[in-house]
Design a protein around this motif. Structure first.
Motif, PDB file in Angstrom:
ATOM      1  N   LYS A 299      42.039  34.252  34.723  1.00  0.00           N
ATOM      2  CA  LYS A 299      40.822  34.058  33.927  1.00  0.00           C
ATOM      3  C   LYS A 299      39.771  35.123  34.252  1.00  0.00           C
ATOM      4  N   LEU A 300      39.661  35.497  35.515  1.00  0.00           N
ATOM      5  CA  LEU A 300      38.607  36.421  35.938  1.00  0.00           C
ATOM      6  C   LEU A 300      38.905  37.870  35.579  1.00  0.00           C
ATOM      7  N   PHE A 301      40.190  38.299  35.721  1.00  0.00           N
ATOM      8  CA  PHE A 301      40.428  39.718  35.416  1.00  0.00           C
ATOM      9  C   PHE A 301      41.866  40.056  35.033  1.00  0.00           C
ATOM     10  N   LEU A 302      42.859  39.291  35.466  1.00  0.00           N
ATOM     11  CA  LEU A 302      44.243  39.739  35.335  1.00  0.00           C
ATOM     12  C   LEU A 302      44.809  39.570  33.931  1.00  0.00           C
ATOM     13  N   LEU A 303      44.343  38.565  33.186  1.00  0.00           N
ATOM     14  CA  LEU A 303      44.963  38.221  31.909  1.00  0.00           C
ATOM     15  C   LEU A 303      44.937  39.386  30.923  1.00  0.00           C
ATOM     16  N   LYS A 304      43.851  40.155  30.898  1.00  0.00           N
ATOM     17  CA  LYS A 304      43.751  41.269  29.949  1.00  0.00           C
ATOM     18  C   LYS A 304      44.806  42.338  30.226  1.00  0.00           C
ATOM     19  N   TYR A 305      45.177  42.518  31.496  1.00  0.00           N
ATOM     20  CA  TYR A 305      46.227  43.480  31.839  1.00  0.00           C
ATOM     21  C   TYR A 305      47.614  42.921  31.502  1.00  0.00           C
ATOM     22  N   LEU A 306      47.773  41.614  31.697  1.00  0.00           N
ATOM     23  CA  LEU A 306      49.054  40.982  31.365  1.00  0.00           C
ATOM     24  C   LEU A 306      49.359  41.092  29.875  1.00  0.00           C
ATOM     25  N   LYS A 307      48.334  40.970  29.053  1.00  0.00           N
ATOM     26  CA  LYS A 307      48.529  41.051  27.601  1.00  0.00           C
ATOM     27  C   LYS A 307      48.970  42.434  27.149  1.00  0.00           C
ATOM     28  N   LYS A 308      48.649  43.455  27.947  1.00  0.00           N
ATOM     29  CA  LYS A 308      49.016  44.823  27.582  1.00  0.00           C
ATOM     30  C   LYS A 308      50.416  45.189  28.066  1.00  0.00           C
ATOM     31  N   GLY A 309      50.938  44.461  29.048  1.00  0.00           N
ATOM     32  CA  GLY A 309      52.239  44.775  29.613  1.00  0.00           C
ATOM     33  C   GLY A 309      53.376  44.276  28.746  1.00  0.00           C
ATOM     34  N   ARG A 310      54.590  44.714  29.091  1.00  0.00           N
ATOM     35  CA  ARG A 310      55.768  44.298  28.332  1.00  0.00           C
ATOM     36  C   ARG A 310      56.757  43.526  29.214  1.00  0.00           C
ATOM     37  N   VAL A 311      57.301  44.174  30.222  1.00  0.00           N
ATOM     38  CA  VAL A 311      58.316  43.512  31.054  1.00  0.00           C
ATOM     39  C   VAL A 311      57.697  42.881  32.293  1.00  0.00           C
ATOM     40  N   TRP A 312      56.821  43.608  32.985  1.00  0.00           N
ATOM     41  CA  TRP A 312      56.309  43.116  34.267  1.00  0.00           C
ATOM     42  C   TRP A 312      55.552  41.800  34.169  1.00  0.00           C
ATOM     43  N   PRO A 313      54.812  41.510  33.068  1.00  0.00           N
ATOM     44  CA  PRO A 313      54.162  40.188  33.011  1.00  0.00           C
ATOM     45  C   PRO A 313      55.152  39.022  33.048  1.00  0.00           C
ATOM     46  N   HIS A 314      56.329  39.204  32.457  1.00  0.00           N
ATOM     47  CA  HIS A 314      57.333  38.129  32.479  1.00  0.00           C
ATOM     48  C   HIS A 314      57.937  37.973  33.874  1.00  0.00           C
ATOM     49  N   LEU A 315      58.179  39.088  34.559  1.00  0.00           N
ATOM     50  CA  LEU A 315      58.699  39.021  35.924  1.00  0.00           C
ATOM     51  C   LEU A 315      57.678  38.391  36.867  1.00  0.00           C
ATOM     52  N   TYR A 316      56.416  38.789  36.696  1.00  0.00           N
ATOM     53  CA  TYR A 316      55.326  38.205  37.489  1.00  0.00           C
ATOM     54  C   TYR A 316      55.260  36.691  37.281  1.00  0.00           C
ATOM     55  N   THR A 317      55.324  36.261  36.029  1.00  0.00           N
ATOM     56  CA  THR A 317      55.224  34.829  35.715  1.00  0.00           C
ATOM     57  C   THR A 317      56.395  34.056  36.309  1.00  0.00           C
ATOM     58  N   LEU A 318      57.619  34.568  36.118  1.00  0.00           N
ATOM     59  CA  LEU A 318      58.793  33.873  36.650  1.00  0.00           C
ATOM     60  C   LEU A 318      58.743  33.774  38.170  1.00  0.00           C
ATOM     61  N   PHE A 319      58.302  34.838  38.829  1.00  0.00           N
ATOM     62  CA  PHE A 319      58.227  34.817  40.290  1.00  0.00           C
ATOM     63  C   PHE A 319      57.314  33.701  40.776  1.00  0.00           C
ATOM     64  N   PHE A 320      56.099  33.640  40.227  1.00  0.00           N
ATOM     65  CA  PHE A 320      55.146  32.653  40.716  1.00  0.00           C
ATOM     66  C   PHE A 320      55.491  31.234  40.255  1.00  0.00           C
ATOM     67  N   VAL A 321      56.135  31.094  39.108  1.00  0.00           N
ATOM     68  CA  VAL A 321      56.556  29.772  38.655  1.00  0.00           C
ATOM     69  C   VAL A 321      57.668  29.239  39.561  1.00  0.00           C
ATOM     70  N   VAL A 322      58.656  30.099  39.863  1.00  0.00           N
ATOM     71  CA  VAL A 322      59.755  29.686  40.748  1.00  0.00           C
ATOM     72  C   VAL A 322      59.216  29.341  42.136  1.00  0.00           C
ATOM     73  N   LEU A 323      58.302  30.164  42.645  1.00  0.00           N
ATOM     74  CA  LEU A 323      57.681  29.859  43.943  1.00  0.00           C
ATOM     75  C   LEU A 323      56.922  28.535  43.878  1.00  0.00           C
ATOM     76  N   GLY A 324      56.257  28.290  42.757  1.00  0.00           N
ATOM     77  CA  GLY A 324      55.545  27.028  42.577  1.00  0.00           C
ATOM     78  C   GLY A 324      56.475  25.829  42.644  1.00  0.00           C
ATOM     79  N   TRP A 325      57.687  25.968  42.086  1.00  0.00           N
ATOM     80  CA  TRP A 325      58.634  24.845  42.166  1.00  0.00           C
ATOM     81  C   TRP A 325      59.093  24.619  43.595  1.00  0.00           C
ATOM     82  N   GLY A 326      59.057  25.665  44.415  1.00  0.00           N
ATOM     83  CA  GLY A 326      59.343  25.476  45.837  1.00  0.00           C
ATOM     84  C   GLY A 326      58.316  24.563  46.485  1.00  0.00           C
ATOM     85  N   ILE A 327      57.026  24.758  46.140  1.00  0.00           N
ATOM     86  CA  ILE A 327      55.970  23.867  46.643  1.00  0.00           C
ATOM     87  C   ILE A 327      56.159  22.461  46.082  1.00  0.00           C
TER      88      ILE A 327
END
Length: 417
Positions: A299-327
């Motif tokens: 919300k503070l700054f990263l979303l605008k960069y994610l919207k411009k990316g193509r592959v890395w935003p999906h890898l970033y999202t999957l990484f943190f979502v999978v880590l979240g399921w670990g918690i």
């Protein structure tokens, strides 16, 4: 059953009273209703957790309540349905239901009772009062398709893929302490796929049953693992729960209308509540706050960069979502959070993933494909040919039946929450 009957009678009468009350009493009535319903949920789901926490923090020596280890069936879901009804009656979004049978049908709507989705009364009111032409042949066909596709996700994919994680942390498994870092990642990826296909499959089965009965219910999942941000992920995952917290906590608190600081505070409350809703355990609270931090950063700054990316935003999202399921899964006896984080991020030797890749590799690839938009595209192409569509559907249904027959003690994961 006595609990839910009492709640139905109380909230039916309270809804009528709220609608008819004088203005000076009007605001008090829904508040009392919300407190009563939340009080029931807190008593059965969180009372012993709160007592144990107080004993640990302040050594009060309070005795836990003898309320059993099993939650009343579906309580997390029907309490939220009831609260949404009471609030909507108060705000004038819906009229109070005058027919007690209709109100009971809404609360007890059996496809949604155990694992949701949480469908609001205002989205079902017109359909509940539809007396003629409720169910068409096309709607039944759509319902059967949804049910079988959901069943396939559950019994073919979720249960089969989930066996990998069970082999690692189950009572008869190898033990998380003995696995290597690559195998730990493989296991938590398997759990992530299991959880998605289990819950999304049940939601499709629920909506399929509802469609066969003549009810059109909104989807609860929309390919969440293709998301390019955590923000997008939560627009696609458990949509009914996200929209409930938005409509009944976030917006009433002011949403984003009272400045950035207030917006972040509202988000903190929403995500703390989201975590707590899932269970009486600290890992769920940490899981909710984990997403608050990620969403705040976006919300503070990263979303605008994610919207411009193509592959890395999906890898970033999957990484943190999978880590979240670990918690999320750290309340299981075989998967303590500290050990899991250590295994994931500190390279360690142990049991190699080669054996598990050989046994589960095809299923993991199939799970990845089926969590994308490919199955929708393929089914749309197949549906253009009636005979081919019928053959494929019948074969899938028979395969589901074979898996159901072979399954033992397999229930929906989200029934635990």
């Amino acid at each position: 059953m006595p609990l839910i009957v009492c709640l139905i009678v109380f909230n039916y009468l309270w809804g009528l009273l709220t609608a008819a009350a004088r203005p000076k009493l009007h605001a008090l009535l829904p508040l009392v209703s919300v407190l009563v319903n939340l009080g029931v949920l807190v008593y059965f789901k969180y009372a012993n957790f709160l007592i144990e926490t107080l004993n640990q923090v302040a050594n009060f020596g309070l005795a836990t309540l003898d309320i059993g280890d099993v939650l009343p069936l579906g309580i997390s879901y029907y309490i939220f349905k009831i609260i949404s009804y009471e609030v909507d009656v108060y705000t004038g979004k819906v009229k109070a239901e005058t027919n007690p049978i209709t109100f009971a049908c809404y609360v007890l709507f059996f496809p949604q009772l155990i694992v949701g989705p949480i469908v609001k009364y205002r989205d079902m009111a017109d359909q509940l009062h539809k007396n003629t032409g409720r169910c068409s042949l096309a709607q039944i066909e759509q319902g059967v398709e949804l049910f079988v596709f959901g069943l396939a996700k559950k019994v073919i994919l979720a249960d089969s893929i989930g066996a990998l994680w069970t082999d690692l942390i189950g009572s008869g498994g190898v033990g998380l302490a003995n696995v290597s870092t690559p195998l730990a990642w493989l296991g938590i990826i398997a759990y992530s796929l299991q959880l998605y296909f289990d819950f999304a499959g049940y939601s499709e089965m629920s909506n399929g049953l509802a469609a066969m009965l003549g009810f059109d219910c909104p989807i609860n999942f929309d390919l969440p693992y293709i998301s390019g941000s955590i923000t997008e992920f939560w627009r696609r995952w458990h949509i009914s729960l996200s929209s409930w917290f938005r409509d009944y906590i976030y917006i009433p608190l002011g949403g984003n209308r009272k400045g950035k600081a207030r917006q972040l505070f509202n988000m903190l409350l929403v995500w703390a509540a989201t975590g707590i809703w899932h269970g009486a355990s600290w890992n769920f609270i940490c899981w909710g706050l984990y997403y608050f931090v990620l969403l705040t950063i976006e919300k503070l700054f990263l979303l605008k960069y994610l919207k411009k990316g193509r592959v890395w935003p999906h890898l970033y999202t999957l990484f943190f979502v999978v880590l979240g399921w670990g918690i999320f899964t750290a309340n299981q006896p075989g998967a303590p959070l500290g050990l899991l984080i250590q295994k994931l991020f500190i390279p360690q030797t142990g049991i190699s993933p080669v054996y598990y890749l050989r046994n589960y590799g095809v299923l993991l690839v199939l799970g990845g494909i089926c969590s994308s938009g490919f199955p929708r595209w393929l089914w749309k192409k197949i549906s253009a040919f009636t005979v081919l569509k019928t053959i494929v559907f019948v074969l899938l249904a028979l395969l589901c039946i074979a898996y159901v027959v072979a399954a033992t003690n397999s229930t929906a994961l989200y029934a635990n929450f």
